[in-house]
Write a protein that holds these residues in place. Structure first.
Motif, short mmCIF file in Angstrom:
data_model
loop_
_atom_site.label_atom_id
_atom_site.label_comp_id
_atom_site.label_asym_id
_atom_site.label_seq_id
_atom_site.Cartn_x
_atom_site.Cartn_y
_atom_site.Cartn_z
N THR A 31 0.86 -1.18 0.00
CA THR A 31 0.00 0.00 0.00
C THR A 31 0.90 1.23 0.00
O THR A 31 2.09 1.14 0.33
CB THR A 31 -0.89 0.04 1.26
N SER A 32 0.32 2.37 -0.32
CA SER A 32 1.14 3.59 -0.32
C SER A 32 1.67 3.87 1.08
O SER A 32 2.82 4.27 1.25
CB SER A 32 0.35 4.78 -0.87
N THR A 36 5.67 4.17 2.03
CA THR A 36 6.27 5.38 2.60
C THR A 36 6.79 5.15 4.01
O THR A 36 7.83 5.70 4.39
CB THR A 36 5.27 6.56 2.57
N LYS A 43 3.65 10.14 3.65
CA LYS A 43 2.84 9.57 2.58
C LYS A 43 2.71 10.54 1.40
O LYS A 43 2.68 10.13 0.24
CB LYS A 43 1.46 9.19 3.11
N LEU A 46 5.10 10.30 -1.87
CA LEU A 46 4.76 9.42 -2.99
C LEU A 46 3.77 10.13 -3.92
O LEU A 46 3.94 10.12 -5.13
CB LEU A 46 4.16 8.11 -2.47
N HIS A 47 2.79 10.78 -3.35
CA HIS A 47 1.75 11.41 -4.16
C HIS A 47 2.21 12.72 -4.81
O HIS A 47 1.58 13.18 -5.75
CB HIS A 47 0.47 11.58 -3.34
N PHE A 53 -1.36 5.66 -6.71
CA PHE A 53 -0.56 4.49 -6.33
C PHE A 53 -0.33 3.55 -7.51
O PHE A 53 0.75 2.99 -7.65
CB PHE A 53 -1.20 3.76 -5.15
N PHE A 56 2.46 4.82 -9.50
CA PHE A 56 3.72 4.47 -8.83
C PHE A 56 4.10 3.03 -9.12
O PHE A 56 5.24 2.73 -9.47
CB PHE A 56 3.59 4.68 -7.31
#
Length: 195
Positions: A31-32, A36, A43, A46-47, A53, A56
């Motif tokens: 999961t994101s 992270t 978090k 990443l975004h 996601f 990614f």
């Protein structure tokens, strides 16, 4: 991570963290937040770098495909050195001893990821398709040097080696087969081409 602290090579740090999570917990653990947390960053990092996601994950898979292509260049350059079986054994051990088997599971488990990879030009099962092309290219070079019979179907040999290699490595929970076990399979497949 404190605000204002620059992270060097963010994508690579996140990719490496995703690999660790994937290897430890499988596709469902990825999961994101898990990525992270493993990367030691917020978090939002990443975004800020990826639309979502699945974007990614697609970038992760494409990065790993790039590594397979680099490995393919090195394998192709090895044609005519060592033995064919040794070169193929080393290539399969390197390929499947990495995160490739886990990525195949990830791609299989996520429909949106597969769709994005296909939009990006990947066909078949990404990672396995590129690995098959890598082995076929190497076998073509060996065939040109006379170390593989001229009538050998290198595409079929490559499919057989990748399929068998995947089966040897899959489902072992981090315990890779011994090189001798892989070499035995490689030798059998390559010997079959000589018949």
């Amino acid at each position: 991570m404190p605000t204002g602290t620059a992270i060097r090579d963010v994508s690579q740090q996140l990719f490496d963290a995703a690999e660790r999570v994937l290897l430890q917990g499988g596709p469902n653990a990825l999961t994101s937040r898990a990525v992270t947390t493993e990367a030691g960053c917020a978090k939002g990092v990443l975004h800020r770098h990826f639309d979502d996601f699945d974007a990614f994950l697609a970038a992760l898979v494409l990065d790993r495909i790039g590594r397979i292509r680099a490995q393919g260049h090195a394998l192709h350059a090895a044609a005519g050195t060592n033995t064919v079986a040794d070169n193929l054994t080393a290539a399969l051990m390197d390929l499947f001893g990495s995160v490739a088997v886990a990525i195949v599971g990830l791609v299989t488990a996520r429909d949106e990821l597969r769709a994005r990879l296909h939009q990006a030009g990947s066909s078949g099962v990404p990672v396995l398709t590129e690995a098959t092309a890598m082995i076929a290219s190497y076998l073509t070079a060996e065939r040109a040097q006379g170390r593989i019979p001229s009538g050998a179907d290198v595409d079929m040999l490559a499919l057989t080696l990748i399929g068998t290699g995947h089966l040897l490595f899959a489902g072992r929970q981090g315990v890779a087969p011994e090189a001798d076990e892989v070499r035995k399979v490689v030798t059998s497949v390559v010997a079959g081409a000589a018949r």
